[in-house]
Design a protein around this motif. Structure first.
Motif, mmCIF file in Angstrom:
data_model
loop_
_atom_site.group_PDB
_atom_site.id
_atom_site.type_symbol
_atom_site.label_atom_id
_atom_site.label_comp_id
_atom_site.label_asym_id
_atom_site.label_seq_id
_atom_site.Cartn_x
_atom_site.Cartn_y
_atom_site.Cartn_z
ATOM 1 N N ASP A 239 -18.318 -26.223 -42.421
ATOM 2 C CA ASP A 239 -18.756 -27.082 -41.322
ATOM 3 C C ASP A 239 -18.052 -26.673 -40.032
ATOM 4 O O ASP A 239 -17.425 -25.619 -39.967
ATOM 5 N N ASP A 240 -18.170 -27.520 -38.988
ATOM 6 C CA ASP A 240 -17.670 -27.144 -37.668
ATOM 7 C C ASP A 240 -16.215 -26.665 -37.735
ATOM 8 O O ASP A 240 -15.363 -27.297 -38.355
ATOM 9 N N ILE A 288 -16.616 -14.953 -32.876
ATOM 10 C CA ILE A 288 -17.403 -15.842 -33.726
ATOM 11 C C ILE A 288 -18.348 -14.978 -34.548
ATOM 12 O O ILE A 288 -19.152 -14.221 -33.988
ATOM 13 N N VAL A 289 -18.273 -15.094 -35.862
ATOM 14 C CA VAL A 289 -18.999 -14.199 -36.766
ATOM 15 C C VAL A 289 -19.926 -15.009 -37.668
ATOM 16 O O VAL A 289 -19.509 -16.009 -38.266
ATOM 17 N N ASP A 290 -21.192 -14.594 -37.764
ATOM 18 C CA ASP A 290 -22.135 -15.145 -38.752
ATOM 19 C C ASP A 290 -22.101 -16.667 -38.821
ATOM 20 O O ASP A 290 -22.027 -17.255 -39.906
ATOM 21 N N SER A 291 -22.182 -17.316 -37.681
ATOM 22 C CA SER A 291 -22.159 -18.775 -37.647
ATOM 23 C C SER A 291 -23.556 -19.321 -37.399
ATOM 24 O O SER A 291 -24.413 -18.648 -36.825
ATOM 25 N N HIS A 292 -23.791 -20.553 -37.838
ATOM 26 C CA HIS A 292 -25.096 -21.175 -37.646
ATOM 27 C C HIS A 292 -25.320 -21.533 -36.181
ATOM 28 O O HIS A 292 -26.452 -21.573 -35.702
ATOM 29 N N ARG A 293 -24.226 -21.840 -35.484
ATOM 30 C CA ARG A 293 -24.210 -21.976 -34.025
ATOM 31 C C ARG A 293 -22.918 -21.374 -33.507
ATOM 32 O O ARG A 293 -21.905 -21.363 -34.201
ATOM 33 N N TRP A 325 -27.281 -28.543 -39.591
ATOM 34 C CA TRP A 325 -27.641 -28.608 -38.178
ATOM 35 C C TRP A 325 -27.456 -27.228 -37.552
ATOM 36 O O TRP A 325 -26.466 -26.545 -37.785
ATOM 37 N N GLY A 326 -28.417 -26.846 -36.718
ATOM 38 C CA GLY A 326 -28.313 -25.566 -36.027
ATOM 39 C C GLY A 326 -29.446 -24.636 -36.387
ATOM 40 O O GLY A 326 -29.951 -24.632 -37.519
ATOM 41 N N ARG A 327 -29.842 -23.825 -35.388
ATOM 42 C CA ARG A 327 -30.913 -22.850 -35.591
ATOM 43 C C ARG A 327 -30.471 -21.481 -35.088
ATOM 44 O O ARG A 327 -31.235 -20.736 -34.494
ATOM 45 N N PHE A 396 -37.042 -26.323 -32.221
ATOM 46 C CA PHE A 396 -35.925 -26.791 -31.405
ATOM 47 C C PHE A 396 -35.184 -27.853 -32.211
ATOM 48 O O PHE A 396 -35.799 -28.783 -32.747
ATOM 49 N N ASP A 397 -33.878 -27.728 -32.290
ATOM 50 C CA ASP A 397 -33.075 -28.627 -33.111
ATOM 51 C C ASP A 397 -32.255 -29.544 -32.204
ATOM 52 O O ASP A 397 -31.262 -29.127 -31.618
#
Length: 469
Positions: A239-240, A288-293, A325-327, A396-397
């Motif tokens: 998560d975050d 920042i590597v391979d993150s959802h956002r 959450w996140g696109r 759009f999220d």
């Protein structure tokens, strides 16, 4: 009776004069004291609980001088919640591990105090030493799932609701002068490092490792806490990763530098708890590597955000799963009311400088009618858009709340409800064979976006490492 020799009398006089010059309450004491939990009976075998021994060592620390409570290596110290006191620093030696207990009875009655290590209203406290604190998250998994694991929930206690009733790893609540240095925090069952209503926090040279399939295992949550410096951190979690929140008061003066982050959610996220002001933040030299956002603002509760700088940041984002959450947005700046009872807030004076991004999705900038985005700057940016996973795009999220998920073609930068945007020295590159999934390099409605300034903005196509305009 023989008279004392003159030298002896002189020595007595010197001792008398010296003792008279000391304050009345003074006595000789070392600058600090160190206790080992082994001295108090800890076995360190990872099977028997060492809680009583650890707490006894902490409670034996004198209140007048700094105290280090050491966990010798090698050792595996299984414990229920232990409570730090003012002046106490836990020293977990390299090769030693503190393991949090997996049972409900290992934690206090109140869910707000469910931590493996907890400091409340303490001063000059911390954790260091090169060792590990481990939350044993795998023991809280009810069912493994390749998309998102189903986790233990202790909501039957009535002390919390929903499916997030699990213990956090480390908490500093209402503390001052907190130092967390050279420590690894491993496998939290819920939030990992939680800083609440605390002041003057220093976090250096730490590593956080969480399972990518475990929800809510945030890396560092800074909640209502001011004057925090985080540097040289490595965070790899589901998560975050770094998450400022304002629940009961404002959050000022946060500096984060020289960090490496991977997250199945947002690498850096403001909110979504955002009832009070966020102000004066700096994020610099971050990978920042391979993150959802990548860099995200989820302002949903009326707290304004201002004076934020992101600089010298390399970002790669990717789709993982719609459950999270996140696109795959590299930059996501949103403010909208969580629900019909929520206030709208503004986000202003935010600068993105020297940013490189490789992403499966575009930048998303969305204010609201009474919560505008004001004076945003994108300066010296190089953005490459390329799809490489098979998850569906075209959404759009807005989650949480707002409009949730909205079907829409993806733009390089989507903008709405903005007053003041500078785009200077920005290069946008697109993979040629994926263009059918995209709309335009820039998309906005003129009646909601005003005062945009472009200088040296370029959008090009590329295929097989060759660009064409």
């Amino acid at each position: 009776m023989e008279k004392p020799p003159p030298l002896f009398i002189f020595q007595i006089i010197l001792i008398f004069l010296f003792t008279q010059s000391l304050p009345a309450t003074s006595s000789y004491s070392p600058k600090s004291v160190t206790f080992s939990v082994i001295q108090f009976g800890a076995t360190g075998d990872g099977v028997h609980y060492d809680t009583v021994s650890i707490q006894s060592a902490i409670d034996s620390c004198p209140s007048s001088i700094p105290c280090r409570v050491t966990f010798p290596a090698p050792g595996k110290y299984l414990t229920a919640t232990v409570f730090l006191r003012s002046g106490v620093v836990l020293n977990v030696e390299t090769g030693a591990t503190i393991f949090g207990g997996p049972k409900l009875e290992d934690y206090p009655k109140e869910s707000s105090r469910w931590y493996v290590v907890l400091a409340e209203n303490a001063t000059d406290v911390g954790i260091e030493g090169g060792g590990v604190v481990d939350g044993q998250a795998e023991k809280f998994v009810v069912r493994y799932n390749e998309r998102k694991n189903v986790m233990v929930s202790w909501n039957e206690t009535g002390s919390c609701l929903g499916d997030e009733c699990r213990p956090r790893l480390i908490g500093f609540l209402g503390c001052k002068n907190v130092k967390i240095f050279n420590i690894t925090l491993n496998q939290p069952a819920y939030w990992c490092l939680h800083l609440v209503r605390s002041e003057n926090i220093s976090i250096h040279d730490i590593a956080i490792y969480g399972d990518l399939n475990i929800p809510n295992n945030d890396g560092i949550d800074i909640e209502d806490s001011n004057n925090t410096v985080i540097t040289r951190c490595h965070i790899d979690t589901g998560d975050d990763a770094i998450c400022p929140k304002s629940s009961t008061g404002p959050l000022y003066n946060l500096t984060v530098t020289d960090c490496w982050i991977r997250s199945k959610s947002s690498a850096i996220k403001f909110g979504s708890a955002s009832w009070f002001e966020f102000k004066h933040f700096v994020f610099d030299n971050i990978t920042i590597v391979d993150s959802h956002r990548g860099l995200a603002f989820q302002i949903r509760d009326g707290g304004n955000v201002s004076d934020i700088v992101f600089s010298n940041i390399n970002i790669s984002t990717r789709y993982y799963d719609p459950l999270w959450w996140g696109r795959a947005e590299p930059i996501y700046v949103t403010t909208c009311p969580r629900d019909s009872t929520s206030k709208e807030a503004s986000i202003s004076n935010v600068r993105f400088i020297n940013i490189t991004a490789n992403s499966e999705n575009g930048i998303f900038l969305s204010g609201s009618k009474r919560g505008l985005l004001r004076n945003l700057s994108f300066i010296n940016m190089n953005i490459t858009y390329r799809r490489f996973t098979s998850y569906a795009g075209g959404l759009f999220d807005y989650r949480p709340g707002c409009q949730e998920l909205v079907k829409h073609k993806t733009a390089g930068i989507m903008m709405e409800h903005i007053e003041g945007l500078e785009v200077r020295n920005v290069e946008m590159r697109w993979e040629n064979n994926e263009l059918e999934q995209w709309n335009n390099p820039m998309e906005f409605k003129t009646n909601t976006v005003n005062n945009i300034h472009f200088s040296n903005f370029n959008s090009v196509l590329y295929s097989n490492s060759k660009s064409s305009s």
